[in-house]
Design a protein around this motif. Sequence first.
Motif, PDB file in Angstrom:
ATOM      1  N   SER A  17       0.819  -1.200   0.000  1.00 52.05           N
ATOM      2  CA  SER A  17       0.000   0.000   0.000  1.00 52.05           C
ATOM      3  C   SER A  17       0.862   1.261   0.000  1.00 52.05           C
ATOM      4  O   SER A  17       1.687   1.461   0.889  1.00 52.05           O
ATOM      5  CB  SER A  17      -0.933   0.005   1.216  1.00 52.05           C
ATOM      6  OG  SER A  17      -1.679   1.208   1.262  1.00 52.05           O
ATOM      7  N   ASN A  18       0.677   2.103  -0.995  1.00 48.21           N
ATOM      8  CA  ASN A  18       1.335   3.413  -1.028  1.00 48.21           C
ATOM      9  C   ASN A  18       0.570   4.414  -0.176  1.00 48.21           C
ATOM     10  O   ASN A  18       1.143   5.229   0.529  1.00 48.21           O
ATOM     11  CB  ASN A  18       1.428   3.928  -2.459  1.00 48.21           C
ATOM     12  CG  ASN A  18       2.552   3.264  -3.232  1.00 48.21           C
ATOM     13  OD1 ASN A  18       3.415   2.622  -2.647  1.00 48.21           O
ATOM     14  ND2 ASN A  18       2.530   3.408  -4.554  1.00 48.21           N
ATOM     15  N   TRP A  19      -0.758   4.379  -0.294  1.00 45.78           N
ATOM     16  CA  TRP A  19      -1.610   5.223   0.543  1.00 45.78           C
ATOM     17  C   TRP A  19      -3.021   4.653   0.558  1.00 45.78           C
ATOM     18  O   TRP A  19      -3.406   3.879  -0.314  1.00 45.78           O
ATOM     19  CB  TRP A  19      -1.611   6.689   0.084  1.00 45.78           C
ATOM     20  CG  TRP A  19      -1.907   6.922  -1.377  1.00 45.78           C
ATOM     21  CD1 TRP A  19      -0.994   7.134  -2.382  1.00 45.78           C
ATOM     22  CD2 TRP A  19      -3.205   6.978  -2.013  1.00 45.78           C
ATOM     23  NE1 TRP A  19      -1.629   7.304  -3.584  1.00 45.78           N
ATOM     24  CE2 TRP A  19      -2.989   7.234  -3.388  1.00 45.78           C
ATOM     25  CE3 TRP A  19      -4.517   6.848  -1.571  1.00 45.78           C
ATOM     26  CZ2 TRP A  19      -4.015   7.354  -4.305  1.00 45.78           C
ATOM     27  CZ3 TRP A  19      -5.570   6.958  -2.471  1.00 45.78           C
ATOM     28  CH2 TRP A  19      -5.301   7.215  -3.829  1.00 45.78           C
ATOM     29  N   HIS A  20      -3.758   5.023   1.567  1.00 47.62           N
ATOM     30  CA  HIS A  20      -5.138   4.560   1.743  1.00 47.62           C
ATOM     31  C   HIS A  20      -5.952   5.717   2.300  1.00 47.62           C
ATOM     32  O   HIS A  20      -5.636   6.266   3.360  1.00 47.62           O
ATOM     33  CB  HIS A  20      -5.184   3.362   2.701  1.00 47.62           C
ATOM     34  CG  HIS A  20      -6.575   2.848   2.957  1.00 47.62           C
ATOM     35  ND1 HIS A  20      -6.876   2.028   4.024  1.00 47.62           N
ATOM     36  CD2 HIS A  20      -7.747   3.049   2.308  1.00 47.62           C
ATOM     37  CE1 HIS A  20      -8.171   1.738   3.999  1.00 47.62           C
ATOM     38  NE2 HIS A  20      -8.724   2.357   2.965  1.00 47.62           N
ATOM     39  N   GLU A  21      -6.992   6.101   1.575  1.00 52.02           N
ATOM     40  CA  GLU A  21      -7.880   7.176   2.008  1.00 52.02           C
ATOM     41  C   GLU A  21      -9.256   6.592   2.326  1.00 52.02           C
ATOM     42  O   GLU A  21      -9.827   5.858   1.509  1.00 52.02           O
ATOM     43  CB  GLU A  21      -8.019   8.235   0.912  1.00 52.02           C
ATOM     44  CG  GLU A  21      -6.859   9.202   0.813  1.00 52.02           C
ATOM     45  CD  GLU A  21      -6.750  10.078   2.039  1.00 52.02           C
ATOM     46  OE1 GLU A  21      -7.769  10.623   2.494  1.00 52.02           O
ATOM     47  OE2 GLU A  21      -5.628  10.202   2.574  1.00 52.02           O
ATOM     48  N   TYR A  22      -9.742   6.917   3.507  1.00 52.77           N
ATOM     49  CA  TYR A  22     -11.099   6.501   3.892  1.00 52.77           C
ATOM     50  C   TYR A  22     -11.831   7.718   4.444  1.00 52.77           C
ATOM     51  O   TYR A  22     -11.319   8.439   5.296  1.00 52.77           O
ATOM     52  CB  TYR A  22     -11.059   5.418   4.966  1.00 52.77           C
ATOM     53  CG  TYR A  22     -12.387   5.166   5.636  1.00 52.77           C
ATOM     54  CD1 TYR A  22     -13.463   4.637   4.925  1.00 52.77           C
ATOM     55  CD2 TYR A  22     -12.580   5.470   6.989  1.00 52.77           C
ATOM     56  CE1 TYR A  22     -14.687   4.402   5.537  1.00 52.77           C
ATOM     57  CE2 TYR A  22     -13.799   5.242   7.606  1.00 52.77           C
ATOM     58  CZ  TYR A  22     -14.850   4.705   6.878  1.00 52.77           C
ATOM     59  OH  TYR A  22     -16.062   4.484   7.488  1.00 52.77           O
ATOM     60  N   HIS A  23     -13.015   7.956   3.921  1.00 53.79           N
ATOM     61  CA  HIS A  23     -13.854   9.049   4.405  1.00 53.79           C
ATOM     62  C   HIS A  23     -15.213   8.452   4.761  1.00 53.79           C
ATOM     63  O   HIS A  23     -15.933   7.969   3.890  1.00 53.79           O
ATOM     64  CB  HIS A  23     -13.980  10.145   3.349  1.00 53.79           C
ATOM     65  CG  HIS A  23     -12.670  10.807   3.049  1.00 53.79           C
ATOM     66  ND1 HIS A  23     -12.237  11.923   3.717  1.00 53.79           N
ATOM     67  CD2 HIS A  23     -11.682  10.480   2.169  1.00 53.79           C
ATOM     68  CE1 HIS A  23     -11.034  12.277   3.265  1.00 53.79           C
ATOM     69  NE2 HIS A  23     -10.686  11.419   2.317  1.00 53.79           N
ATOM     70  N   ARG A  24     -15.509   8.510   6.022  1.00 56.56           N
ATOM     71  CA  ARG A  24     -16.691   7.842   6.558  1.00 56.56           C
ATOM     72  C   ARG A  24     -17.973   8.381   5.924  1.00 56.56           C
ATOM     73  O   ARG A  24     -18.108   9.582   5.677  1.00 56.56           O
ATOM     74  CB  ARG A  24     -16.737   8.043   8.075  1.00 56.56           C
ATOM     75  CG  ARG A  24     -17.825   7.265   8.760  1.00 56.56           C
ATOM     76  CD  ARG A  24     -17.720   7.430  10.269  1.00 56.56           C
ATOM     77  NE  ARG A  24     -18.766   6.701  10.961  1.00 56.56           N
ATOM     78  CZ  ARG A  24     -18.892   6.646  12.279  1.00 56.56           C
ATOM     79  NH1 ARG A  24     -18.004   7.291  13.033  1.00 56.56           N
ATOM     80  NH2 ARG A  24     -19.862   5.949  12.844  1.00 56.56           N
ATOM     81  N   ALA A  25     -18.885   7.459   5.686  1.00 57.26           N
ATOM     82  CA  ALA A  25     -20.186   7.865   5.156  1.00 57.26           C
ATOM     83  C   ALA A  25     -20.883   8.748   6.176  1.00 57.26           C
ATOM     84  O   ALA A  25     -20.723   8.561   7.389  1.00 57.26           O
ATOM     85  CB  ALA A  25     -21.037   6.632   4.853  1.00 57.26           C
ATOM     86  N   PRO A  26     -21.652   9.730   5.728  1.00 54.86           N
ATOM     87  CA  PRO A  26     -22.273  10.672   6.656  1.00 54.86           C
ATOM     88  C   PRO A  26     -23.363  10.066   7.525  1.00 54.86           C
ATOM     89  O   PRO A  26     -23.914  10.740   8.382  1.00 54.86           O
ATOM     90  CB  PRO A  26     -22.841  11.748   5.727  1.00 54.86           C
ATOM     91  CG  PRO A  26     -23.022  11.058   4.419  1.00 54.86           C
ATOM     92  CD  PRO A  26     -21.927  10.053   4.324  1.00 54.86           C
ATOM     93  N   GLY A  27     -23.677   8.819   7.330  1.00 52.09           N
ATOM     94  CA  GLY A  27     -24.733   8.171   8.114  1.00 52.09           C
ATOM     95  C   GLY A  27     -25.613   7.361   7.213  1.00 52.09           C
ATOM     96  O   GLY A  27     -25.691   7.574   6.007  1.00 52.09           O
TER      97      GLY A  27
END
Length: 619
Positions: A473-483
Amino acid sequence: MKTSIMIKTLTGFVFLISTIISAQRAETPDYRYDVGGKINEMTLTQGGTMVVATNDGLVGIKPGVNELLFNFQDYGRVKPEELFFVPNAPYLIVGQTGFGAMTTKKAVIDYMSGKKLFSTEDNGWKLVWTCDVMMPQNKLVVSGQRKASDKYANAVAIYDLDSGEQEHYFTMKGSETVSGRPLLLKDGLILPTTKTLKKVNMGSGDIDWSVKVDDIKWMVADETEKEIYGFEVSANGSNMKVHKVGSNGSLLWPDPHKVKGHVVNFEILPEGLAIVSNVDNSGKSGLAKLASGRSESKIAFLSASNGEDLWEKAPKTKGYVQHFYIMDDGILFGIYEGGINKISFDGNTLFKKPLKTGENILTMANTPQGLIYITSEDANIVNLNTGDQVWKKPLKYKRADAVASAFDEKNNRYLISADEDLFSVDAATGDVSTLAKSKFDGKESPTDIEVRDGGILLTSDQNMMMLNWEGNSNWHEYHRAPGKSAVGAILMGITAVASAATATAAYAEANRNRNRLGYYTSRGEAYADLGDGMAMAAGASVAEMLRRFKATSATQNAQFILTKLDDGVGLIKLNKDTGAKEKEIVLKDKKPEYEVDEFGGILYYKADNNSIFAYDLKK
């Protein structure tokens, strides 16, 4: 190893911080649209126009301009089932039937130019039985009853869809009505009616010939237009009949061929007619279920001369045909429930034995090594002549909810992602290995895989992960769902509803190459192939739509994720090569309804009941 990963992560973090500082806030939209009524549905068309259904009618929005493209209020509120977006053509058909079916309203809108090309009111029709767009001729064929000024005559008219002008018009005798989709040929129009099948001379309006075949629902001609196949639905609606008629009106088959179930696919070949029908006995019981037979697809090959089935023993499907391809030496087919087989045109099995596969065949395509297939449970390449497996060790995995694949040209390997496993298959040797474990956050698994210049990108709704060529893995982006309340609020658009006969014929015309096995190619080429089917059609709107098919996606280097931002729920634009945040669009809505046009690079957002905001994602 751990140290090197930490350094890469830290470097990416510093870069990300600097990018966030300069990230563009886009609460102020680039374009605003007041649609004048309560918004009920939104549909992003193939041509890029957004069609909005309101309480007052239909509105068209063209990307890049503030004014509405069209505002169609002639029929008031339009329900989803009253709309039909013609596949691979820039036209929308609106149809409404009044109380007791005494009045019928029809309109055809060019959603690329915004012009209303036809309506029953403007063109003097009281009732319309059929209203069919013919591609690539770019014509509209209408049948029905004229108004009092024409003495309520039953009539048929042909309109040019580039101009909307009527080109041909002729009346019918007595109570005879058109029963199905007409067939437009180079030298005339074949009309299926409740009494006969007839050919109309478009120059004179005279009937060139008439034959006693009634209630044909749709037709198809061979390339020479000398042989015409007509499909008739049986009286009980569960089976069909196939007729064959010559260009002079003669019946080429002494009796129609009876087909169990409904025809869902066919191909006219020099040797005859290859045909697939689906039998569905769900909901039936007792003798009715016994009479209808097993719920499955039937494959037949009919003689061109007499309509008889050429195969003494039809291939067993034991399920529904999901893939159906015409090859040089026979017919290749894949079953949804699992299984691939190939049969010659004279009915002989070409594989040593039917190939067993997992359920739900997602991909069947040509490769230099043979036929690659990918299912929800396994993958392999097989020899198209024998059916033998090419890979030494078939790739198998537990039934995956998410399967994606790509070809890595740089390393000459197939990449297959199944849930949290990324497999690599050497194209030269067939050796299978696990390249990486892709643990995504938020209980997600990769749903897409893309080979980029700098590595392998795995994505899902809320996750992006870039792997190097070794699978690290070079990078991993996670952005949580708003609900949960916001998930699934993306507007999926209106489902175009049409009669089964019209839909089958229209989609068959729009997908003329659907029975040709394609090559396993890079992402995006399907759109170009789609455009090839329109190339023969003329007209400014068709040309504009074709350019969109051929164009590169405006957002090919970015992914958009709905998440909770500092100032509320919104959309973030992430760079696919770095994971860096390039843009924020704060929607300030706990349950936003929106649509992203990836090709045009526009975000459409329902700001309130009457307003739509549009954001230019290319900035």
